[in-house]
Design a protein around this motif. Structure first.
Motif, mmCIF file in Angstrom:
data_model
loop_
_atom_site.group_PDB
_atom_site.id
_atom_site.type_symbol
_atom_site.label_atom_id
_atom_site.label_comp_id
_atom_site.label_asym_id
_atom_site.label_seq_id
_atom_site.Cartn_x
_atom_site.Cartn_y
_atom_site.Cartn_z
ATOM 1 N N ALA A 175 2.285 -11.682 -50.851
ATOM 2 C CA ALA A 175 2.823 -12.253 -52.069
ATOM 3 C C ALA A 175 2.715 -11.307 -53.197
ATOM 4 O O ALA A 175 3.937 -10.976 -53.795
ATOM 5 N N LEU A 176 1.517 -10.455 -53.279
ATOM 6 C CA LEU A 176 1.341 -9.552 -54.351
ATOM 7 C C LEU A 176 2.251 -8.453 -54.097
ATOM 8 O O LEU A 176 2.748 -7.628 -54.870
ATOM 9 N N GLY A 177 2.143 -7.943 -52.703
ATOM 10 C CA GLY A 177 3.199 -7.012 -52.324
ATOM 11 C C GLY A 177 4.700 -6.933 -52.547
ATOM 12 O O GLY A 177 5.289 -5.969 -53.052
ATOM 13 N N THR A 178 5.223 -8.298 -52.593
ATOM 14 C CA THR A 178 6.498 -8.470 -52.886
ATOM 15 C C THR A 178 6.718 -8.163 -54.434
ATOM 16 O O THR A 178 7.832 -8.158 -54.956
ATOM 17 N N GLN A 179 5.689 -8.136 -55.119
ATOM 18 C CA GLN A 179 5.979 -8.157 -56.478
ATOM 19 C C GLN A 179 5.331 -6.780 -57.162
ATOM 20 O O GLN A 179 5.265 -6.922 -58.178
ATOM 21 N N ASP A 180 5.279 -6.120 -55.885
ATOM 22 C CA ASP A 180 4.623 -4.793 -56.397
ATOM 23 C C ASP A 180 3.389 -4.765 -57.272
ATOM 24 O O ASP A 180 3.197 -3.880 -58.112
ATOM 25 N N ARG A 181 2.593 -5.684 -56.979
ATOM 26 C CA ARG A 181 1.288 -5.533 -57.713
ATOM 27 C C ARG A 181 0.278 -5.435 -56.923
ATOM 28 O O ARG A 181 -0.930 -5.554 -57.038
ATOM 29 N N PHE A 182 0.446 -5.008 -55.616
ATOM 30 C CA PHE A 182 -0.487 -5.158 -54.711
ATOM 31 C C PHE A 182 -1.628 -3.675 -54.829
ATOM 32 O O PHE A 182 -0.899 -2.460 -55.006
ATOM 33 N N SER A 183 -2.540 -4.117 -54.587
ATOM 34 C CA SER A 183 -3.630 -2.684 -54.246
ATOM 35 C C SER A 183 -4.757 -3.353 -53.386
ATOM 36 O O SER A 183 -5.142 -4.429 -53.623
ATOM 37 N N PRO A 184 -5.441 -2.332 -52.548
ATOM 38 C CA PRO A 184 -6.060 -2.849 -51.332
ATOM 39 C C PRO A 184 -7.547 -3.710 -52.092
ATOM 40 O O PRO A 184 -7.905 -4.633 -51.468
ATOM 41 N N ASP A 185 -8.045 -3.335 -53.080
ATOM 42 C CA ASP A 185 -9.134 -3.900 -53.627
ATOM 43 C C ASP A 185 -8.647 -5.436 -54.022
ATOM 44 O O ASP A 185 -9.633 -6.312 -54.351
ATOM 45 N N LEU A 186 -7.357 -5.442 -54.496
ATOM 46 C CA LEU A 186 -6.993 -7.046 -54.789
ATOM 47 C C LEU A 186 -7.305 -8.005 -53.802
ATOM 48 O O LEU A 186 -7.622 -9.037 -54.050
ATOM 49 N N LEU A 187 -7.135 -7.537 -52.448
ATOM 50 C CA LEU A 187 -7.477 -8.450 -51.349
ATOM 51 C C LEU A 187 -8.890 -8.902 -51.285
ATOM 52 O O LEU A 187 -9.171 -10.028 -51.016
ATOM 53 N N GLY A 188 -9.608 -7.933 -51.698
ATOM 54 C CA GLY A 188 -11.202 -8.270 -51.418
ATOM 55 C C GLY A 188 -11.566 -9.199 -52.692
ATOM 56 O O GLY A 188 -12.253 -10.163 -52.452
ATOM 57 N N LEU A 189 -10.607 -8.864 -53.896
ATOM 58 C CA LEU A 189 -10.931 -9.911 -55.084
ATOM 59 C C LEU A 189 -10.453 -11.256 -54.655
ATOM 60 O O LEU A 189 -11.191 -12.255 -55.025
ATOM 61 N N GLN A 190 -9.419 -11.580 -53.882
ATOM 62 C CA GLN A 190 -8.943 -12.920 -53.622
ATOM 63 C C GLN A 190 -9.859 -13.400 -52.808
ATOM 64 O O GLN A 190 -9.989 -14.770 -53.247
ATOM 65 N N ALA A 191 -10.229 -12.682 -51.744
ATOM 66 C CA ALA A 191 -11.300 -13.436 -50.732
ATOM 67 C C ALA A 191 -12.381 -13.708 -51.427
ATOM 68 O O ALA A 191 -13.167 -15.082 -51.314
ATOM 69 N N SER A 192 -12.775 -12.970 -52.448
ATOM 70 C CA SER A 192 -14.187 -13.294 -53.053
ATOM 71 C C SER A 192 -14.068 -14.483 -54.112
ATOM 72 O O SER A 192 -14.839 -15.377 -54.040
ATOM 73 N N SER A 193 -12.827 -14.567 -54.498
ATOM 74 C CA SER A 193 -12.606 -15.660 -55.769
ATOM 75 C C SER A 193 -12.588 -16.862 -54.653
ATOM 76 O O SER A 193 -13.129 -17.870 -55.349
ATOM 77 N N ALA A 194 -11.840 -16.796 -53.771
ATOM 78 C CA ALA A 194 -11.893 -18.138 -53.235
ATOM 79 C C ALA A 194 -12.859 -18.521 -52.426
ATOM 80 O O ALA A 194 -13.549 -19.744 -52.725
ATOM 81 N N LEU A 195 -13.883 -17.618 -52.005
ATOM 82 C CA LEU A 195 -15.268 -17.906 -51.445
ATOM 83 C C LEU A 195 -16.167 -18.495 -52.367
ATOM 84 O O LEU A 195 -16.824 -19.326 -52.335
ATOM 85 N N ALA A 196 -16.018 -17.716 -53.736
ATOM 86 C CA ALA A 196 -16.930 -18.249 -54.789
ATOM 87 C C ALA A 196 -16.458 -19.731 -55.234
ATOM 88 O O ALA A 196 -17.441 -20.654 -55.397
ATOM 89 N N TRP A 197 -15.226 -20.088 -55.220
ATOM 90 C CA TRP A 197 -14.804 -21.375 -55.903
ATOM 91 C C TRP A 197 -15.296 -22.291 -54.586
ATOM 92 O O TRP A 197 -15.730 -23.477 -55.038
ATOM 93 N N LEU A 198 -15.222 -21.874 -53.467
ATOM 94 C CA LEU A 198 -15.727 -22.779 -52.106
ATOM 95 C C LEU A 198 -17.255 -22.962 -52.400
ATOM 96 O O LEU A 198 -17.504 -24.097 -52.351
ATOM 97 N N THR A 199 -18.053 -22.100 -52.696
ATOM 98 C CA THR A 199 -19.436 -22.172 -52.885
ATOM 99 C C THR A 199 -19.839 -23.163 -53.875
ATOM 100 O O THR A 199 -20.651 -23.850 -53.851
#
Lengths: 315, 69
Positions: A175-199
């Motif tokens: 989704a971020l790629g289709t809006q030209d907002r993508f960069s590889p560290d954003l993937l890690g950020l998304q994963a970390s954010s979702a995991l943090a909310w889960l914890t």
């Protein structure tokens, strides 16, 4: 265990590995004879080495001269000793890991949550999107232990949440790629954010269960499994948002939110309000009321988190 | 727009909360809010154990914060 074994085998048999890589890497699969403590097949044993050596002259059409450097390598006593030392190190390492792994990760308990098959996954996904017609939400027991998810659709599993989480991170990247907002560290950020909310969710719910002094058989892993089911709805919403824009996103997300709300209420009711819910009567009394509020709060937090974790992905 | 809420920020928040509870002065705190003594005893026992590791973890976190912002 597995990396140590493969590394020792690779270090010891490197010339062979380079010449016949495919023959070496196929693990010897023995489903009936596998040691119950093992997670993976053991490819560092002599059996697979013999297998590799047998296949060598047989069949890949390599010139016969390739056999001589291999024989010369084996005849060298230093490399013989090195091979023996390497394999003994690998065996020691495997023993150490086997002994200690149960202390940190409850492996046998985790295996229960991954005992799924395709039909279970299909039916469970259908249940997550449409829980309104399902009547019986009780988990069947078999002599005090719950039945594996393969045999009972109501049992929680960790396969769907794990896969859904990974798919969510990938879909977020898409989704971020289709809006030209993508960069590889954003993937890690998304994963970390979702995991943090889960914890945070797991800790908050465990704390409130402790404060309300509820005696449930809801283990931590069960709770993680239940809280991980919302990723399925989130994926659906984001994909629809990618295809059909904001209206599609809101429609599908709304549907999934209501479905997850009903699903969580009906599942948690049986776990937290065990005695009263079994008869299906509406609950009275202060203690039961508190438990009901807790269940509703947990269920209501799911749609909120689903929206919060996905709204920035859909424009 | 994403509230960058990572696992590390969760850990930092937990560390700050635990450090705050450790440094709590019991008498002054009890004067304002009357919490049951069982919880207070529990907190006091936890803090006497956790002071040493907390110092180490706090210093590590400070160094990391200095290095990586």
């Amino acid at each position: 265990m597995h990396p140590a074994g493969l590394a020792a085998a690779a270090a010891a048999g490197t010339p062979r590995l380079r010449k016949w890589p495919s023959k070496r890497r196929i693990p010897v699969s023995q489903p009936g004879m596998a040691d119950p403590h093992q997670l993976f097949d053991d490819t560092s044993s002599a059996q697979s080495r013999g297998y590799g050596a047998q296949q060598a002259p047989g069949g890949l059409g390599y010139p016969a001269a390739s056999a001589t450097p291999q024989a010369a390598f084996l005849a060298d006593p230093v490399s013989n000793m090195a091979m023996a030392y390497g394999s003994s190190l690998a065996a020691q390492g495997k023993e150490l890991v086997d002994k200690n792994i149960d202390r940190f990760i409850p492996v046998t308990k985790l295996k229960y949550y991954f005992a799924v098959d395709t039909m279970y996954v299909g039916r469970k996904l259908g249940l997550l999107f449409f829980p309104y017609l399902h009547q019986d939400w009780e988990v069947q027991y078999q002599q005090d232990t719950p039945v594996a998810p393969r045999f009972d659709i109501n049992a929680p599993d960790l396969y769907i949440p794990a896969m859904a989480f990974i798919t969510y991170v990938l879909v977020a990247g898409l989704a971020l790629g289709t809006q030209d907002r993508f960069s590889p560290d954003l993937l890690g950020l998304q994963a970390s954010s979702a995991l943090a909310w889960l914890t945070l969710e797991v800790v908050a719910i465990l704390l409130s269960l402790y404060l309300v002094t509820v005696n449930t058989d809801l283990t931590t892993i069960d709770l993680v499994a239940f809280l991980g089911y919302k990723y399925v709805g989130m994926i659906g919403g984001v994909l629809m948002g990618l295809l059909f824009g904001k209206t599609g996103y809101y429609l599908v997300l709304g549907w999934c939110c209501v479905a997850i709300f009903v699903f969580m209420i009906r599942t948690l009711r049986l776990k937290i309000l065990a005695e009263a819910a079994a008869e299906g009567v509406p609950v009275r009394g202060a203690r039961n009321q508190l438990r009901m509020y807790l269940t509703m709060a947990v269920a209501a937090a799911q749609p909120l988190l689903m929206y919060w974790l996905t709204f920035h992905l859909v424009r | 727009m994403v509230m960058t809420f990572t696992l590390y920020s969760l850990l930092q928040a937990a560390l700050l909360c635990v450090s705050a509870i450790t440094m709590l002065h019991k008498e002054r705190f009890l004067k304002n809010i009357g919490i049951k003594s069982q919880l207070m005893n529990h907190i006091q026992s936890v803090t006497t154990v956790m002071r040493m590791p907390l110092i180490i973890v706090n210093s590590v976190a400070t160094v990391l914060l200095l290095l990586f912002g």
